[in-house]
Design an enzyme around this catalytic site. Structure first.
Site, PDB file in Angstrom:
ATOM      1  N   ASP A 265       0.916  -1.162   0.116  1.00  0.00           N
ATOM      2  CA  ASP A 265       0.143   0.007  -0.055  1.00  0.00           C
ATOM      3  C   ASP A 265       0.769   1.410  -0.091  1.00  0.00           C
ATOM      4  OD1 ASP A 265      -0.057   1.214   3.150  1.00  0.00           O
ATOM      5  OD2 ASP A 265      -0.028  -1.116   2.953  1.00  0.00           O
TER       6      ASP A 265
ATOM      7  N   GLU B 172      -7.852   5.188  11.836  1.00  0.00           N
ATOM      8  CA  GLU B 172      -6.965   5.049  12.917  1.00  0.00           C
ATOM      9  C   GLU B 172      -6.863   5.948  14.266  1.00  0.00           C
ATOM     10  OE1 GLU B 172      -2.962   5.243  10.924  1.00  0.00           O
ATOM     11  OE2 GLU B 172      -3.869   4.601   8.901  1.00  0.00           O
TER      12      GLU B 172
END
Length: 281
Positions: free
Chosen positions: A86, A177
């Site tokens: 990623d 997150e």
């Protein structure tokens, strides 16, 4: 004149010597323990260290020897699983034609590319990465970095405006997150649901949720059990993907040809045929 107590003075000196001696012994014990610990880790990752020290040709100053050794250990332990990356603007300008394998052994089949951040920012390298990954014949997917204190539907709108999924692309990903500063956890979950529902309605495919393992356990595991998860965990003691994880981001410190900076590497919990099965139709 008061007579000096020689016995007391001797006792104090002896006690002081014993204290110094004990401190030295304790210090030696700590040093010995650390040496044994380092040697144990080195032995555990011996094959990776040998590979790194003997054959490394594209060393990246942002990584370190033990990170690379652990990466190889994890890849060996998950043989048969599909490996991918990623990326975002933090990886700079990627030379996609060189992005092919990890450690010249493990093919890189897919890549998740950061598309948007919050309700107002498109990743600076998204367009180039999106096209480059396709030209490099990698299975590509896009993810959105969610800001907890911004409107969820506006964030979904930006992602939808930016990302045009095609047949063969991976499902959209919601990256969460952080915890909110201006709202409760319950309101955060409402916002996440709104983003997920809006994106699913638009693309006709259920998104995947990316988060850290602790965040998953503490806030998402129960209420979002109807979604598939991509989990980040870099702890050295974890070496195999869990059965209930769709993807596992096992490191943020890997070196890959064509990329000048450290990059995240992920393991998909299946083979290439199964990976194609979850792509957009």
């Amino acid at each position: 004149m008061k007579k000096k107590n020689t016995r007391t003075a001797y006792s104090r000196k002896s006690k002081k010597k014993r204290t110094v001696f004990s401190a030295k012994i304790f210090g030696y014990f700590i040093v010995g323990f650390l040496i044994v610990a380092v040697l144990s880790v080195a032995y555990h990752y011996r094959s990776g260290l040998a590979n790194y020290l003997g054959f490394k040709s594209h060393y990246n100053s942002h990584t370190d020897v033990f990170s690379e050794a652990r990466n190889l250990r994890v890849l060996e332990k998950n043989e048969g699983k599909i490996v991918g990356l990623d990326v975002s603007e933090y990886q700079g300008k990627i030379r996609w034609s060189y992005v092919d394998t990890l450690e010249k052994k493990y093919p890189l089949h897919y890549v998740f590319i950061r598309a948007t951040v919050g309700n107002d920012r498109v990743d600076h390298q998204f367009k180039k990465n999106w096209l480059g990954a396709k030209e490099n014949k990698m299975i590509r997917g896009a993810y959105h970095y969610y800001r907890p204190n911004e409107n969820s539907l506006e964030q979904a709108k930006l992602f939808i405006k930016t990302v045009k999924l095609r047949k063969g692309d991976l499902p959209p990903v919601l990256d969460i997150e952080k915890l909110p500063k201006e709202q409760s956890i319950e309101r955060l979950k409402v916002g996440l649901r709104r983003w997920l529902n809006a994106v699913e309605l638009h693309y006709g495919v259920r998104p995947v949720i990316y988060t850290g393992e602790k965040y998953y356990d503490d806030f998402l595991k129960e209420e979002f059990s109807d979604y598939l998860f991509w989990i980040a965990n870099y702890n050295f003691y974890r070496e195999k993907i869990q059965d209930n994880w769709l993807f596992w981001q096992f490191t943020e410190k890997a070196t890959v040809p064509g990329i000048d900076y450290s990059v995240d590497v992920n393991i998909y919990n299946g083979d290439l045929q199964q990976l194609h099965f979850i792509t957009v139709e």
